[in-house]
Structures are given as C-alpha cells and as structure tokens.
Design a protein around this motif. Structure first.
Motif, mmCIF file in Angstrom:
data_model
loop_
_atom_site.group_PDB
_atom_site.id
_atom_site.type_symbol
_atom_site.label_atom_id
_atom_site.label_comp_id
_atom_site.label_asym_id
_atom_site.label_seq_id
_atom_site.Cartn_x
_atom_site.Cartn_y
_atom_site.Cartn_z
ATOM 1 N N GLY A 111 -65.311 -32.587 0.316
ATOM 2 C CA GLY A 111 -64.502 -31.810 -0.607
ATOM 3 C C GLY A 111 -65.375 -30.922 -1.473
ATOM 4 O O GLY A 111 -66.615 -30.997 -1.425
ATOM 5 N N PRO A 112 -64.780 -30.080 -2.287
ATOM 6 C CA PRO A 112 -65.563 -29.130 -3.091
ATOM 7 C C PRO A 112 -66.492 -29.787 -4.101
ATOM 8 O O PRO A 112 -67.505 -29.201 -4.463
ATOM 9 C CB PRO A 112 -64.487 -28.279 -3.783
ATOM 10 N N GLU A 113 -66.190 -31.015 -4.553
ATOM 11 C CA GLU A 113 -67.111 -31.706 -5.469
ATOM 12 C C GLU A 113 -68.371 -32.166 -4.747
ATOM 13 O O GLU A 113 -69.464 -32.175 -5.324
ATOM 14 C CB GLU A 113 -66.442 -32.952 -6.051
ATOM 15 N N LEU A 114 -68.206 -32.585 -3.493
ATOM 16 C CA LEU A 114 -69.311 -33.191 -2.747
ATOM 17 C C LEU A 114 -70.253 -32.145 -2.173
ATOM 18 O O LEU A 114 -71.478 -32.263 -2.289
ATOM 19 C CB LEU A 114 -68.740 -34.075 -1.632
ATOM 20 N N ALA A 115 -69.709 -31.123 -1.533
ATOM 21 C CA ALA A 115 -70.531 -30.086 -0.903
ATOM 22 C C ALA A 115 -69.687 -28.820 -0.763
ATOM 23 O O ALA A 115 -68.973 -28.646 0.228
ATOM 24 C CB ALA A 115 -71.046 -30.547 0.454
ATOM 25 N N PRO A 116 -69.731 -27.931 -1.743
ATOM 26 C CA PRO A 116 -68.873 -26.741 -1.716
ATOM 27 C C PRO A 116 -69.039 -25.891 -0.465
ATOM 28 O O PRO A 116 -68.045 -25.385 0.078
ATOM 29 C CB PRO A 116 -69.302 -25.971 -2.977
ATOM 30 N N ASP A 117 -70.273 -25.721 0.024
ATOM 31 C CA ASP A 117 -70.488 -24.890 1.210
ATOM 32 C C ASP A 117 -69.838 -25.513 2.436
ATOM 33 O O ASP A 117 -69.254 -24.803 3.270
ATOM 34 C CB ASP A 117 -71.985 -24.691 1.454
ATOM 35 N N THR A 118 -69.947 -26.840 2.555
ATOM 36 C CA THR A 118 -69.321 -27.519 3.688
ATOM 37 C C THR A 118 -67.801 -27.397 3.606
ATOM 38 O O THR A 118 -67.127 -27.208 4.626
ATOM 39 C CB THR A 118 -69.735 -29.003 3.718
ATOM 40 N N TRP A 119 -67.254 -27.515 2.403
ATOM 41 C CA TRP A 119 -65.814 -27.372 2.223
ATOM 42 C C TRP A 119 -65.354 -25.968 2.625
ATOM 43 O O TRP A 119 -64.348 -25.810 3.326
ATOM 44 C CB TRP A 119 -65.445 -27.667 0.773
ATOM 45 N N ASP A 120 -66.105 -24.940 2.221
ATOM 46 C CA ASP A 120 -65.747 -23.572 2.591
ATOM 47 C C ASP A 120 -65.786 -23.381 4.105
ATOM 48 O O ASP A 120 -64.907 -22.730 4.694
ATOM 49 C CB ASP A 120 -66.691 -22.577 1.914
ATOM 50 N N ALA A 121 -66.828 -23.949 4.751
ATOM 51 C CA ALA A 121 -66.933 -23.830 6.206
ATOM 52 C C ALA A 121 -65.784 -24.555 6.895
ATOM 53 O O ALA A 121 -65.242 -24.077 7.903
ATOM 54 C CB ALA A 121 -68.273 -24.391 6.679
ATOM 55 N N ALA A 122 -65.391 -25.705 6.350
ATOM 56 C CA ALA A 122 -64.282 -26.463 6.936
ATOM 57 C C ALA A 122 -62.968 -25.703 6.816
ATOM 58 O O ALA A 122 -62.156 -25.688 7.755
ATOM 59 C CB ALA A 122 -64.169 -27.824 6.253
ATOM 60 N N ARG A 123 -62.751 -25.077 5.691
ATOM 61 C CA ARG A 123 -61.522 -24.292 5.515
ATOM 62 C C ARG A 123 -61.481 -23.129 6.495
ATOM 63 O O ARG A 123 -60.428 -22.826 7.088
ATOM 64 C CB ARG A 123 -61.425 -23.775 4.081
#
Length: 629
Positions: A143-155
């Motif tokens: 999620g955005p708290e844990l890893a914002p870049d990963t969350w953006d890539a997942a979206r």
C-alpha cells in the motif's frame, strides 16, 4: 509420522547413505505447505513463529506472532481470497517489500490457490509480462504507506490488465486507520487485513491442496536475460524444506534470521518453511532487508538480542559484515549459510576470521525449488559448494552438438544436471481451464534438470562449481572461467569485489576484462591490479586485458552479481574506442540478451555509414545503426 523417521542423524557427509536407505515416501512428510503450518501450530501453538522488525532502526520494536496466531491469520487471508473467487488453479500475484502481512499473504495464497511472488523493482514491462504470464486474477501489493512506488506500479498494472482485485498491505506494526485508497475502474481495491478481518480464523473453507498441486510460480533471477516463471508443487517445497530442516546442528528453539526478499525462493524455503518443521522462530528484517544501511550498524546487537543461531545471505552481505566491528556477544550464531552466487575465498576467510562463525556454502536454483547441495560446519570441503542433499541426484554431463547427453565420471567437469523430488515441473507458458500450462522448454530431459552451470561431482557427492555456461569467456575458442580472474583480484588486500567478463575483440572474439570495487581509502589503480592478477593467474589467456575500478558492481535485487551489465559496459567501451574518429558517430548503446551482446550505434546524417559498418563487421555481436539529428 514419527520423529524417528522424520529426523535421521544428519551432521556430516557420511550420514547420506543411511538417510537414503529409508525411502523418502516412508518419512511421512506433510502433504502441503499448509499441512506443514498446521502441524507446527498444533505442536507448538504458543511458541513464537515470527518476529518481524518494522525497520532496522527500530529493531527493538518487533511484531510477534505465535504459530497458532500465524495459522489463524493464514486461514483468514485464504478465506478472503476464496471469497474473491480464488480457487486451486488460480494465481495470486504478490509484489511488496517484506512485512508481516506479506508472509501471511504468501502462505494464504498457496492455500487458496497459487502464489506468484514478483520483484517490484523489475521494470514495469517485465512486471506486467510476468503478471500476465502468471494469469493472476488478484494482486496483493504494498500500500502507499509501505512502498509508494510499488503501489503506483500496481495501480498502473491493474488499470492495464485483467486483474479483478488489488489488495494493499500495510507496514509491519502500522497503527491507526489507513488512508483511503483511490478506486480503479472495474477492479476491487482494499486493504487485505480489513477484507480478512471478518473471515473465519479457525479453518479454511475450501479443499486443502494436494502434494501435486501447484504452490507457487517463482520468476528466475534474470541474471542472464529476461526472467522466466518456474512452477513449484507443494511436494517440491515441502521436500526441499525438510532436506534443510533435517540438519541436526540446531535445536528446536534456534532462531533464524531472515532478510532476503520473499520473491526469492531462499526466503520462502529456508526462512519460512524449513523452520516450521521444528517449530523454530524466524526473525525478519525490515522491508529493505539486507539493503538497509542501518541494518549493518546494528546487526551484531540484533544477533545478541534475539539469540540468532543461523542466517542466510549472499556473498556481498558477508563482505560488508566482515567490515562491521563485532560490538556484541554473538556466541549464539553457529552457522552462516551462503549461496546464490560463488563465494570468493577472500570473503570467506575475511568473515570467518572477523567473527569466528563458519560460512557454509550451498548450491541451488529456482528450477530445483531452492537448495540442492550444502556444506557442513564440522566437515569443511574447500573448493566445493557442499554435498548433494538427500534424495537429490546431481551429475555432470557433456551435451553434444546433437543435444544428446553423456554422463561424465566423478571429478570431470561438464554441465551439472539434477533430478529428484525438488526438480520443478516446468515453466509457465500459458493457461487452460485448469490453471497454468507448463513446459520444460528444453531444461528438463527424462526427469533431469539442465542447470546451465558448469561443474563436477566427486565420489562423495560434493559439487565443485566451475561457473555458468553463459558466463564463460571464450577467447579464440579457449574457455576461460571468470572465477579464476575474480579470485586473483580478490586476493588483493584493497579489493572488496570483483567481476570478470568478456569484451568483444575483433581477432579473438572476446577477451577477458575485470571490474573491481575497493576498500575505503584504497589507492591502488586498475593497471596495478592488472599486474597483480597477471602474477597470480597461471593461464596466460585468462589475464585480463584491463581492470576498471568502479564505485559498485551491478547486482540483482537479491545481491547476485549481474554479469550482463558488465558485458554490456565492456562492449560499449570497446566499440567507442574502435569507432573513435569515425565521422558522424556520437554514441553507442549496448545491451545483453540471453548472453549475446547487441549494439545500437547512433550516427548523424550525413554520416559515413559504410565506414561504421566496416568497423562493426569485425565483431561477433548484433548491431544496428540509428540515425539521429
């Protein structure tokens, strides 16, 4: 199952024959990773299974889960996935830094369907390709708290692909209500823990997996090209974990340190599944794992505080730890396991002299689940990566031009091949109505796995590596093992890392070159190191043509040397030199695909393209011209 059958005496190489006198089928191994977890929760319900650090700087503030609590969490998560429609042949992709929820989610995905752990640091194209190939219907992500870049890539992945749900994970020990998540058209979005909160924690609502069912799809390391997606059955994972847990060196209450990312098989098999067999606890580093600089400053204090008995890492980690002052009582640490890439002698000697802890090598690959050979602290065999594990077979073969295999005698070097219960059923090539479609893609021959590694096996089953087949430097038809060059350079007291590869050469095809990193304050130069190496390499053809000092050697996300980057850099330097002075040439870009170098030479119109083509035609590599303003 009885403990007498489950736990044979296994402390040294002489025990192998007695272990294999009992068929593996008679040892009563659990039928799945879920059955393994349920067994641990029944036997040791109140014992701590997981100790997860929120980050290295907060190593005194862990989140703890007992075996009973872990099983309950896995039930809730698996039931939540089932409520989303996940069934036995369906894949759940997972991409996130390590955290407490990711461990639970990975086990739950293997219970409800098939887990596909993905490296979130891969390029978006690679990540999207692996997700599509896995056939994932649900994506569990940071999620955005844990890893914002990963969350953006997942979206972005969800917006472009066929995913039906994206489930976010929170940092270990997160407090308070999470931030609302933005929606994605046609995709269910939410926090996995919130979704699972109301689910049954006492049991899984579906049918448990069978030994032959697929448990996971792990992508290969990608050190020689684009990663493939290798399938593991539950039987593969349980058998390989038992082979490691059968080691008699550790008590049931020994703690294992875990810091490799969960998209790597070592993290799952060595530090999740193997400890479940004996009820051992695992202490997990924060989301950055061994990539967290703060970890090294506190590492020996962490070992003392949590009484760490064993750890598993790659050679680059031990090279750094050998430079960290031992400022705590580390008497509990009895074994440091090393694998994923060859261990330089200088790193081994430096770490052991610094800590007094034996470094024990192992050997394995994703296509054989994880581990296929390991050494013994009390019976070192220098020059080997250990003895084959029980019930696995390893041999060296010579592969003819017609593809036929010829077994080689003990001690003779060839391509290593493995068979046994840990060998994977194949790579994912597609999907049908029942789940992933698998194909060995030439790596499986009559039940044997072609590892692509060069080596030999002695009469006692100890494996001697001689490098990757694709890593060989071939100079005028003469095969050169990069390790010969790297070992010579690593023997220099100011060298902390070394990587050798081939540079294209117009006459010899390629010649050896090397790249090195130096200790802080070192003043030795590349030419001086080349002279050093030439005095220690007995094979004249293997003496590097050049030694380049760099700030850091390229590595994969789990710390494996990434040789394609070295080869590409060497090719670019060679071509820039060869084209120097040629009218119109203003840049060269190089890349390595499946071991072969390709070059894009950027020329200006009106460049003398004929002259450029004449230069490039001298080299055994692929190339094309790109006309730019």
């Amino acid at each position: 199952m009885t403990d007498d059958l489950l736990w044979p005496a296994y402390t040294g190489p002489d025990d192998l024959a007695d272990i294999e006198a009992v068929p593996l089928e008679a040892r009563g191994l659990p039928g799945s990773t879920y059955a393994l977890l349920a067994r641990a929760a029944t036997r040791w319900p109140g014992r701590t299974a997981l100790t997860v650090l929120p980050e290295a700087a907060r190593w005194r503030e862990p989140l703890r889960r007992t075996f009973a609590e872990l099983l309950a969490d896995v039930h809730r998560y698996a039931n939540a996935l089932r409520a989303l429609g996940v069934r036995r042949g369906d894949t759940v992709a997972l991409t996130a830094p390590n955290c407490a929820e990711l461990i639970t989610a990975t086990l739950a995905a293997q219970l409800a369907g098939i887990a596909a752990p993905l490296n979130g640091n891969l390029s978006r194209d690679h990540l999207a390709g692996l997700a599509r190939r896995s056939g994932a219907r649900v994506l569990v992500t940071a999620g955005p708290e844990l890893a914002p870049d990963t969350w953006d890539a997942a979206r972005a992945l969800a917006a472009d692909g066929p995913l039906e749900a994206v489930l976010a994970l929170r940092p270990t020990g997160a407090r308070g209500a999470p931030a609302p998540l933005p929606g994605i058209d046609g995709v269910r979005v939410g926090y996995l823990e919130e979704l699972a909160a109301a689910e049954d924690a006492a049991a899984f609502g579906g049918d448990p997996p069978a030994p032959s069912d697929l448990a996971a799809l792990f992508h290969t390391g990608g050190t020689t090209g684009a990663p493939k997606l290798a399938a593991h059955t539950h039987a593969n994972q349980v058998a390989d974990a038992w082979m490691l847990a059968a080691d008699s060196w550790f008590d049931d209450d020994a703690a294992v340190f875990a810091a490799l990312p969960l998209f790597h098989v070592n993290a799952l098999v060595v530090t999740v599944l193997a400890p479940l067999f004996r009820g051992q606890g695992a202490v997990w580093a924060g989301p950055l794992g061994y990539r967290d600089p703060a970890l090294y400053g506190a590492y020996w204090k962490i070992v003392e505080h949590y009484r760490i008995a064993a750890m598993s890492a790659v050679p680059t980690v031990y090279a750094v730890l050998a430079q960290c002052p031992v400022d705590a009582d580390i008497g509990s640490l009895r074994l440091a396991a090393v694998g994923a890439s060859p261990l330089p002698g200088a790193v081994r000697d430096g770490f052991q002299a610094h800590t007094g802890v034996p470094l024990v090598e192992g050997y394995g690959l994703t296509e054989a689940t994880c581990a296929s050979a390991r050494g013994f602290p009390g019976a070192p065999r220098p020059g080997t990566v250990g003895q084959r594990l029980p019930y696995q077979r390893i041999k060296a073969v010579r592969i003819g031009a017609d593809g036929a295999w010829r077994d080689l005698p003990a001690g003779e070097t060839g391509v290593l091949a493995i068979s046994g219960p840990a060998v994977f059923p194949g790579y994912v090539t597609g999907h049908d109505g029942h789940g992933p479609v698998l194909d060995g893609l030439g790596a499986l021959v009559d039940g044997w796995l072609d590892t692509g590694d060069l080596g030999s096996v002695d009469a006692d089953g100890f494996v001697h590596l001689a490098g990757r087949a694709k890593d060989l430097i071939i100079r005028g038809g003469h095969n050169i093992d990069p390790a010969v060059i790297e070992d010579a350079l690593l023997a220099h007291p100011q060298v902390t890392g070394a990587g050798a590869d081939g540079r294209p050469d117009a006459r010899a095809g390629e010649v050896p070159v090397a790249y090195v990193t130096l200790a802080p304050g070192a003043g030795v130069t590349g030419p001086e190191l080349r002279a050093w190496a030439s005095e220690r390499i007995t094979e004249p053809a293997a003496v590097p043509k050049a030694v380049t000092v760099v700030d850091a050697l390229p590595l994969t996300d789990v710390g494996k040397p990434y040789k394609p980057a070295l080869r590409a850099d060497a090719a670019r330097d060679e071509l820039l030199g060869a084209l120097d002075g040629t009218p119109g040439v203003h840049d060269v870009e190089t890349a390595v695909h499946d071991g072969s170098v390709t070059a894009v030479v950027k020329v200006s119109a009106p460049a003398d393209q004929t002259a450029v083509e004449a230069v490039l035609g001298r080299y055994a590599l692929g190339w094309r011209l790109e006309v730019t303003p």
